[in-house]
Design an enzyme around this catalytic site. Structure first.
Site, PDB file in Angstrom:
ATOM      1  N   PRO A   9     -20.427  80.227-134.664  1.00  0.00           N
ATOM      2  CA  PRO A   9     -21.501  80.077-133.682  1.00  0.00           C
ATOM      3  C   PRO A   9     -21.170  80.626-132.295  1.00  0.00           C
ATOM      4  CG  PRO A   9     -20.514  77.952-134.216  1.00  0.00           C
ATOM      5  CD  PRO A   9     -19.989  78.939-135.205  1.00  0.00           C
ATOM      6  N   ASN A  10     -22.182  81.232-131.714  1.00  0.00           N
ATOM      7  CA  ASN A  10     -22.160  81.748-130.340  1.00  0.00           C
ATOM      8  C   ASN A  10     -21.355  83.034-130.161  1.00  0.00           C
ATOM      9  OD1 ASN A  10     -23.760  79.549-129.205  1.00  0.00           O
ATOM     10  ND2 ASN A  10     -21.968  78.275-129.613  1.00  0.00           N
ATOM     11  N   ARG A  17     -21.779  85.418-122.953  1.00  0.00           N
ATOM     12  CA  ARG A  17     -21.246  84.052-122.857  1.00  0.00           C
ATOM     13  C   ARG A  17     -19.892  84.052-122.142  1.00  0.00           C
ATOM     14  NH1 ARG A  17     -18.198  81.785-128.335  1.00  0.00           N
ATOM     15  NH2 ARG A  17     -18.207  79.791-127.288  1.00  0.00           N
ATOM     16  N   TYR A  22     -14.230  85.065-122.617  1.00  0.00           N
ATOM     17  CA  TYR A  22     -14.391  85.880-123.836  1.00  0.00           C
ATOM     18  C   TYR A  22     -14.536  87.380-123.568  1.00  0.00           C
ATOM     19  CZ  TYR A  22     -15.058  81.251-125.839  1.00  0.00           C
ATOM     20  OH  TYR A  22     -14.874  79.946-126.210  1.00  0.00           O
ATOM     21  N   ASN A  74     -13.050  83.632-137.611  1.00  0.00           N
ATOM     22  CA  ASN A  74     -13.110  82.928-136.329  1.00  0.00           C
ATOM     23  C   ASN A  74     -14.252  81.921-136.462  1.00  0.00           C
ATOM     24  OD1 ASN A  74     -13.370  81.935-133.785  1.00  0.00           O
ATOM     25  ND2 ASN A  74     -13.366  83.941-132.752  1.00  0.00           N
ATOM     26  N   ALA A  77     -16.664  77.195-132.671  1.00  0.00           N
ATOM     27  CA  ALA A  77     -16.646  75.739-132.457  1.00  0.00           C
ATOM     28  C   ALA A  77     -16.398  74.966-133.750  1.00  0.00           C
ATOM     29  CB  ALA A  77     -17.965  75.292-131.822  1.00  0.00           C
ATOM     30  N   HIS A  80     -12.958  73.309-134.913  1.00  0.00           N
ATOM     31  CA  HIS A  80     -12.459  72.007-134.494  1.00  0.00           C
ATOM     32  C   HIS A  80     -13.200  70.844-135.142  1.00  0.00           C
ATOM     33  CE1 HIS A  80     -10.847  74.819-131.633  1.00  0.00           C
ATOM     34  NE2 HIS A  80     -12.034  75.050-131.106  1.00  0.00           N
ATOM     35  N   ASP A  87     -12.580  73.261-146.701  1.00  0.00           N
ATOM     36  CA  ASP A  87     -12.656  73.065-148.148  1.00  0.00           C
ATOM     37  C   ASP A  87     -13.132  74.332-148.860  1.00  0.00           C
ATOM     38  OD1 ASP A  87     -11.728  70.488-147.973  1.00  0.00           O
ATOM     39  OD2 ASP A  87     -13.682  69.533-148.224  1.00  0.00           O
ATOM     40  N   GLU A  98      -6.759  83.173-139.437  1.00  0.00           N
ATOM     41  CA  GLU A  98      -7.595  82.564-138.395  1.00  0.00           C
ATOM     42  C   GLU A  98      -7.430  83.371-137.110  1.00  0.00           C
ATOM     43  OE1 GLU A  98      -6.004  78.777-137.306  1.00  0.00           O
ATOM     44  OE2 GLU A  98      -7.710  78.227-136.041  1.00  0.00           O
ATOM     45  N   HIS A 100      -8.789  83.712-132.892  1.00  0.00           N
ATOM     46  CA  HIS A 100      -9.541  83.230-131.733  1.00  0.00           C
ATOM     47  C   HIS A 100      -9.374  84.226-130.597  1.00  0.00           C
ATOM     48  CE1 HIS A 100     -10.349  79.437-133.652  1.00  0.00           C
ATOM     49  NE2 HIS A 100      -9.080  79.415-134.024  1.00  0.00           N
ATOM     50  N   ILE A 101     -10.463  84.481-129.921  1.00  0.00           N
ATOM     51  CA  ILE A 101     -10.443  85.432-128.802  1.00  0.00           C
ATOM     52  C   ILE A 101      -9.658  84.843-127.625  1.00  0.00           C
ATOM     53  CG2 ILE A 101     -11.913  86.605-127.110  1.00  0.00           C
ATOM     54  CD1 ILE A 101     -14.107  86.550-129.420  1.00  0.00           C
ATOM     55  N   SER A 102      -9.950  83.592-127.327  1.00  0.00           N
ATOM     56  CA  SER A 102      -9.271  82.921-126.212  1.00  0.00           C
ATOM     57  C   SER A 102      -7.989  82.256-126.719  1.00  0.00           C
ATOM     58  CB  SER A 102     -10.195  81.872-125.597  1.00  0.00           C
ATOM     59  OG  SER A 102     -10.451  80.836-126.538  1.00  0.00           O
ATOM     60  N   ARG A 107      -6.362  75.414-123.886  1.00  0.00           N
ATOM     61  CA  ARG A 107      -7.677  74.919-123.446  1.00  0.00           C
ATOM     62  C   ARG A 107      -7.798  73.395-123.659  1.00  0.00           C
ATOM     63  NH1 ARG A 107     -12.272  78.838-125.415  1.00  0.00           N
ATOM     64  NH2 ARG A 107     -13.413  77.589-123.860  1.00  0.00           N
ATOM     65  N   ARG A 111     -10.085  71.175-128.487  1.00  0.00           N
ATOM     66  CA  ARG A 111      -9.880  72.440-129.216  1.00  0.00           C
ATOM     67  C   ARG A 111      -8.504  72.503-129.886  1.00  0.00           C
ATOM     68  NH1 ARG A 111     -14.272  75.585-127.258  1.00  0.00           N
ATOM     69  NH2 ARG A 111     -14.808  74.943-125.156  1.00  0.00           N
TER      70      ARG A 111
HETATM   71  C1  DQA Z   1     -13.128  80.502-130.047  1.00  0.00           C
HETATM   72  C2  DQA Z   1     -12.507  79.235-129.450  1.00  0.00           C
HETATM   73  C3  DQA Z   1     -13.331  78.013-129.807  1.00  0.00           C
HETATM   74  O1  DQA Z   1     -12.739  76.847-129.258  1.00  0.00           O
HETATM   75  C4  DQA Z   1     -14.734  78.159-129.240  1.00  0.00           C
HETATM   76  O2  DQA Z   1     -15.529  77.047-129.626  1.00  0.00           O
HETATM   77  C5  DQA Z   1     -15.380  79.452-129.596  1.00  0.00           C
HETATM   78  C6  DQA Z   1     -14.577  80.657-129.651  1.00  0.00           C
HETATM   79  C7  DQA Z   1     -12.389  81.778-129.617  1.00  0.00           C
HETATM   80  O3  DQA Z   1     -12.587  82.794-130.265  1.00  0.00           O
HETATM   81  O4  DQA Z   1     -11.632  81.760-128.636  1.00  0.00           O
HETATM   82  O5  DQA Z   1     -16.596  79.508-129.766  1.00  0.00           O
HETATM   83  O6  DQA Z   1     -13.027  80.415-131.466  1.00  0.00           O
END
Ligand code: DQA
Length: 145
Positions: A9-10, A17, A22, A74, A77, A80, A87, A98, A100-102, A107, A111
């Site tokens: 999501p997002n 955003r 990001y 990725n 949200a 977490h 599963d 896995e 993650h951009i950040s 953080r 998270r």
């Molecule tokens: C994220 C980190 C997550 O905590 C956050 O909810 C995101 C992006 C990242 O790519 O850094 O939406 O997965």
């Protein structure tokens, strides 16, 4: 080798955003990076998928069974919160990385848990969009070595 890149999501809002966290590149830029990097790394197919819906992500992971050799995910949200995504990854047993951009480790406390990560053999965090290239490289190494 066929790779599926899944974004939660997002992430479709990249570039809009929270650019301080990001970056300024768009989701289309991310798709292009994955396709280019994947081809350079020897993947015959790289599909990049994004959904804001947990069930759609679970469906996509299930559909990957027999269709893809590796997954870069990725879960955003849902990282977490989602035991369902964990599963699904365990159910299909497809090697997964896995990403993650950040730098999630630096953080907020909420998270600090990653459910999906428990089914992944590697994690890339805090490398920006380039982290996807790194994740695809780890996947290629795993599938060819
Ligand atoms: C994220 C980190 C997550 O905590 C956050 O909810 C995101 C992006 C990242 O790519 O850094 O939406 O997965």
């Amino acid at each position: 080798m066929r790779a599926l890149v899944i974004n939660g999501p997002n992430l479709n809002m990249l570039g809009i955003r929270e650019p301080g966290i990001y970056g300024n590149d768009s989701y289309d830029d991310l798709v292009a990076l994955c396709e280019t990097a994947g081809a350079e790394l020897g993947f015959e197919q790289v599909e990049v998928f994004q959904s804001n819906h947990e069930g759609a992500i679970i469906d996509k992971i299930q559909e990957a069974y027999g269709a893809f050799d590796g997954i870069v995910i990725n879960p955003a949200a849902y990282t977490h919160t989602s035991v369902g995504i964990l599963d699904a990854l365990k159910a299909v047993s497809i090697p997964a990385v896995e990403v993650h951009i950040s730098d999630v480790d630096s953080r907020e406390d909420f998270r600090q848990i990653s459910y999906a990560g428990m089914a992944c053999f590697a994690r890339v965090s805090g490398e920006g969009l380039e982290g996807y290239r790194h994740a695809l490289k780890l996947l290629a190494d795993r599938l060819t070595l």
